[in-house]
Design a protein around this motif. Structure first.
Motif, PDB file in Angstrom:
ATOM      1  N   ALA A 265       0.839  -1.203   0.000  1.00  0.00           N
ATOM      2  CA  ALA A 265       0.000   0.000   0.000  1.00  0.00           C
ATOM      3  C   ALA A 265       0.873   1.251   0.000  1.00  0.00           C
ATOM      4  CB  ALA A 265      -0.923  -0.007   1.218  1.00  0.00           C
ATOM      5  N   VAL A 268       2.350   1.690  -3.606  1.00  0.00           N
ATOM      6  CA  VAL A 268       1.449   2.185  -4.649  1.00  0.00           C
ATOM      7  C   VAL A 268       0.976   3.600  -4.332  1.00  0.00           C
ATOM      8  CG1 VAL A 268       0.708  -0.058  -5.469  1.00  0.00           C
ATOM      9  CG2 VAL A 268      -0.569   1.046  -3.662  1.00  0.00           C
ATOM     10  N   ALA A 269       0.856   3.922  -3.047  1.00  0.00           N
ATOM     11  CA  ALA A 269       0.439   5.286  -2.706  1.00  0.00           C
ATOM     12  C   ALA A 269       1.508   6.276  -3.149  1.00  0.00           C
ATOM     13  CB  ALA A 269       0.187   5.401  -1.206  1.00  0.00           C
ATOM     14  N   GLY A 274      -2.635   2.454  -7.800  1.00  0.00           N
ATOM     15  CA  GLY A 274      -3.358   1.481  -7.001  1.00  0.00           C
ATOM     16  C   GLY A 274      -2.931   0.103  -7.439  1.00  0.00           C
ATOM     17  N   VAL A 275      -3.488  -0.898  -6.807  1.00  0.00           N
ATOM     18  CA  VAL A 275      -3.184  -2.260  -7.220  1.00  0.00           C
ATOM     19  C   VAL A 275      -4.508  -2.976  -7.444  1.00  0.00           C
ATOM     20  CG1 VAL A 275      -2.950  -3.044  -4.830  1.00  0.00           C
ATOM     21  CG2 VAL A 275      -1.914  -4.357  -6.669  1.00  0.00           C
ATOM     22  N   ARG A 301      -5.832   0.964  -2.740  1.00  0.00           N
ATOM     23  CA  ARG A 301      -4.522   1.179  -2.140  1.00  0.00           C
ATOM     24  C   ARG A 301      -4.604   1.414  -0.640  1.00  0.00           C
ATOM     25  NH1 ARG A 301      -3.044   6.784  -4.843  1.00  0.00           N
ATOM     26  NH2 ARG A 301      -4.245   8.212  -3.604  1.00  0.00           N
ATOM     27  N   ASP A 302      -5.748   1.121  -0.060  1.00  0.00           N
ATOM     28  CA  ASP A 302      -5.887   1.312   1.374  1.00  0.00           C
ATOM     29  C   ASP A 302      -5.310   0.086   2.077  1.00  0.00           C
ATOM     30  OD1 ASP A 302      -6.815   2.072   3.867  1.00  0.00           O
ATOM     31  OD2 ASP A 302      -8.621   0.867   3.590  1.00  0.00           O
ATOM     32  N   LEU A 306      -6.546  -3.877   1.606  1.00  0.00           N
ATOM     33  CA  LEU A 306      -5.668  -4.855   0.945  1.00  0.00           C
ATOM     34  C   LEU A 306      -5.451  -6.052   1.866  1.00  0.00           C
ATOM     35  CD1 LEU A 306      -2.915  -2.727  -0.823  1.00  0.00           C
ATOM     36  CD2 LEU A 306      -4.921  -3.805  -1.799  1.00  0.00           C
ATOM     37  N   LEU A 333       0.488  -2.109 -11.884  1.00  0.00           N
ATOM     38  CA  LEU A 333       0.020  -1.116 -10.925  1.00  0.00           C
ATOM     39  C   LEU A 333      -0.721  -0.025 -11.678  1.00  0.00           C
ATOM     40  CD1 LEU A 333       3.331  -0.967  -8.911  1.00  0.00           C
ATOM     41  CD2 LEU A 333       1.315  -2.266  -8.345  1.00  0.00           C
ATOM     42  N   PHE A 336      -4.938   4.935  -9.926  1.00  0.00           N
ATOM     43  CA  PHE A 336      -5.958   4.824  -8.895  1.00  0.00           C
ATOM     44  C   PHE A 336      -6.864   6.042  -8.978  1.00  0.00           C
ATOM     45  CE2 PHE A 336      -7.197   5.953  -4.533  1.00  0.00           C
ATOM     46  CZ  PHE A 336      -7.915   4.828  -4.203  1.00  0.00           C
TER      47      PHE A 336
END
Lengths: 472, 210
Positions: A265, A268-269, A274-275, A301-302, A306, A333, A336
């Motif tokens: 997370a 990606v943040a 996002g994933v 992406r939280d 996840l 990826l 988001f």
């Protein structure tokens, strides 16, 4: 330009401690080959017992019998460093490594977004603490200056070049990130502080120590340019944790899984991404790894969600053998798009959005448990609708005669002596092209209990009836 | 939530008796598909943000027809409707013909144990407009959870259960019984919160029968 330096003095040790649930037991990080292993780093608990850096393992064991120790894994530390660089990228587009133990961020351009420096510094510290990384932070107009100040005085921030020069005056040479040989040679000359070096005549200093020392001092004060090789993020996330124990249950895997999904997370943040799909694998001693995929409907992406999705899949997967390690890989990826919420949304506090609810249901019940129905042009009633994961837009309804609202998944014989025929027959004769040949006469009937049913019998006959649906 | 809104909502609750008549209680935004039923219910429709229990003597007595006008309106407004573990296949040709939008209609497949959980999650999330469930062996506690979840998420909840369950009390805001005699289906209101139950069975002809 304003450079922030995040000095990570215990990076390798933190990397080991992050994988251990209990942070308060004494732990030694060793380096060197087995006969001559010495302590490279140690936890505060071990330091209290009198163990010092550089002590041979045998001496440390004499002070702390049975103390846990781990060999330094260079590649593991490298991986952690890469992760942190990627994490820092969310705060600045210019991130560079300084030596083995420091990250440099150009934050002058980031202050507009992340607030004045004290607030940004607080955010950096909070996140590093949450990641379990010991750190010292300083900010200065030059990258090297920031690194030196971070080592000398945690929390220093100077903005003007003159202020940097003044701050550097108080720094001892040992913190100036000079080569050890030069520091020792200067110390033998009685020069121990940075201000003493800068006071020496430049020409003679260059004659004795070579131009590299002068260049270092110039870059430190901002008199010479200091170009850095900047970090560029890759399009892949991969992380792995080796367990110190054999995990037999799902519960034992949750802690490392939480670490991995939190890292994912954070990564990606930092990319403002996002994933949507990631793979989790569990490594076994003498068994092929167990792999399961976590697929989401929209990029997320939280960290909490996840973990929840990965945990849902983990709980449903049978683990054939004790687990020795686990890893997460996210090959793609995507970007988001955060869910838009109304400013004056009066929804209840526990409310979650529809996509989050779908993910929660899918995580526990299975990938295809949640589905939609799509009409399909086929005369056979059982083929006239199909399950789909998601209907992008409203499909046009089929033009068919009266149909029941319930369809039985499999027709069953209707055992009822008081069947009253209401409408029919509707002959359906289709499916000769795919082997599912049907030839039926459908009737709407009323049963003895007053129900309205959709039944069929062989074409041209009046029974025996097969129940295929209910007009509910 | 805004306190003014909350107070307003409290005063309009049909369970609040006020000394002087203050006009009719709030109308439900979700009228059912049956005029006689709407007339009998204190709010003139399905109780919003509450559990409605529909007890069935048998399948095929018009249980979909009761809900279809509501579900059609909700899905046409773009709000999702979820059916959790239906006993048969909801048949799209008939449902679409009655106005249900397939793009907003979702089916959750689940074992009986998970079905209650899934139903509660859908209700609590507040992301669905209506949730339909067929809890087979739901006890009083399970139903209370559903009722609470429906209140929390302000979602319409419908639980279809066998008629035997009428003997047990239920926390549902509205309980209907659907059975049939010689003249056709009968709809009885067993319990409705905030109003008196009509003594007689209501005439009911399922819309899909006509």
């Amino acid at each position: 330009m304003l450079w922030a330096c995040l000095l990570l003095p215990h990076l390798a040790l933190d990397g080991v401690c992050r994988r251990r649930p209990d942070a308060h037991v004494p732990l030694l990080l060793l380096e060197g080959r087995p006969p001559r292993r010495v302590v490279r780093d140690l936890t505060p608990a071990a330091a209290r017992a009198g163990v010092r850096v550089g002590m041979p393992l045998a001496a440390a064991q004499a002070l702390l019998p049975g103390v846990a120790h781990v060999d330094h894994d260079v590649r593991e530390t490298q991986r952690l460093r890469d992760l942190l660089v990627a994490w820092a990228y969310r705060y600045s587009s210019m991130v560079a490594l300084e030596g083995e133990d420091a990250l440099l961020l150009e934050v002058g351009a980031s202050l507009g977004l992340f607030g004045p420096w004290p607030r940004l510094e607080r955010a950096l510290r909070q996140e590093l603490t949450a990641l379990g990384i010991a750190h010292r932070i300083a900010a200065a107009p030059t990258p090297l200056g920031a690194a030196v100040l971070a080592a000398h005085a945690d929390g220093t921030a100077v903005q003007a070049p003159q202020a940097l020069r003044r701050a550097l005056c108080a720094v001892p040479l040992a913190h100036a990130r000079l080569p050890m040989d030069d520091v020792e040679a200067l110390a033998r000359m009685g020069v121990r502080m940075l201000r003493q070096v800068t006071a020496l005549p430049r020409a003679s200093l260059a004659r004795r120590f070579g131009p590299a020392l002068l260049d270092h001092l110039d870059r430190l004060c901002g008199d010479a340019p200091d170009p850095r090789e900047l970090y560029r993020p890759p399009d892949l996330f991969e992380a792995r944790i080796e367990l110190a124990y054999e995990a037999h249950s799902h519960e034992a895997l949750l802690f490392p899984l939480r670490r991995l999904t939190a890292d994912l997370a954070a990564y990606v943040a930092a990319r403002a991404g996002g994933v949507q799909r990631f793979r989790v694998w569990l490594e076994h001693e003498d068994h092929a790894p167990t792999v399961f995929e976590v697929g989401l409907l929209t990029p997320a992406r939280d960290p909490a969600s996840l973990l929840e999705f990965a945990r849902g899949r983990l709980e449903r997967c049978a683990v054939p053998a004790p687990v020795r390690g686990l890893g997460v890989q996210a090959p793609e990826l995507p970007t988001f798009v955060p869910a838009a919420r109304d400013l004056f949304d009066a929804r209840p506090p526990e409310a979650m959005d529809w996509n989050a609810l779908r993910e929660r249901l899918r995580a526990r019940l299975g990938e295809d448990a949640l589905h939609q129905l799509a009409p399909f042009a086929d005369a056979r009633p059982e083929c006239a609708q199909r399950r789909v994961v998601r209907l992008p837009h409203e499909p046009a309804p089929l033009q068919v005669p009266l149909r029941p609202t319930w369809l039985l998944p499999r027709p069953v014989p209707l055992r009822d002596a008081h069947v009253r025929l209401l409408a029919g027959p509707e002959r359906i004769e289709a499916g000769w092209w795919d082997g599912g040949d049907v030839r039926r006469d459908y009737w709407v009937v009323e049963t003895g209990q007053g129900q309205r049913a959709w039944v069929y019998c062989a074409a041209g006959e009046r029974g025996p009836w097969m129940l295929h649906g209910w007009f509910a | 939530m805004d306190p003014a809104v909350a107070l307003d909502g409290v005063l309009r609750d049909p369970r609040i008796w006020r000394g002087r008549a203050q006009g009719a209680p709030a109308r439900s935004p979700h009228p059912s598909g049956v005029d006689a039923l709407d007339a009998a219910l204190p709010q003139g429709g399905w109780p919003a943000a509450a559990l409605t229990e529909i007890l069935l003597a048998a399948d095929g007595l018009g249980e979909w027809s009761l809900l279809l006008p509501t579900l059609a309106a909700l899905t046409q407004a773009g709000r999702p409707v979820v059916a959790v573990a239906p006993p048969y296949l909801p048949y799209l040709p008939a449902l679409q013909a009655r106005g249900l939008r397939a793009a907003q209609f979702h089916v959750v497949e689940a074992q009986p144990v998970d079905a209650l959980w899934a139903m509660e999650q859908c209700l609590r999330a507040g992301a669905c407009a209506a949730v339909l469930g067929w809890p087979l062996r739901a006890d009083d506690r399970a139903l209370r959870r559903l009722q609470l979840a429906a209140e929390t998420g302000s979602t319409l909840a419908f639980a279809f259960r066998p008629l035997d369950a009428a003997r047990n009390p239920s926390p549902a805001a509205l309980r209907l019984a659907l059975d049939a005699d010689r003249h056709g289906p009968r709809l009885r209101v067993l319990k409705c919160r905030g109003g008196t139950t009509p003594p007689r069975a209501l005439p009911y002809v399922p819309a899909v029968w006509t």
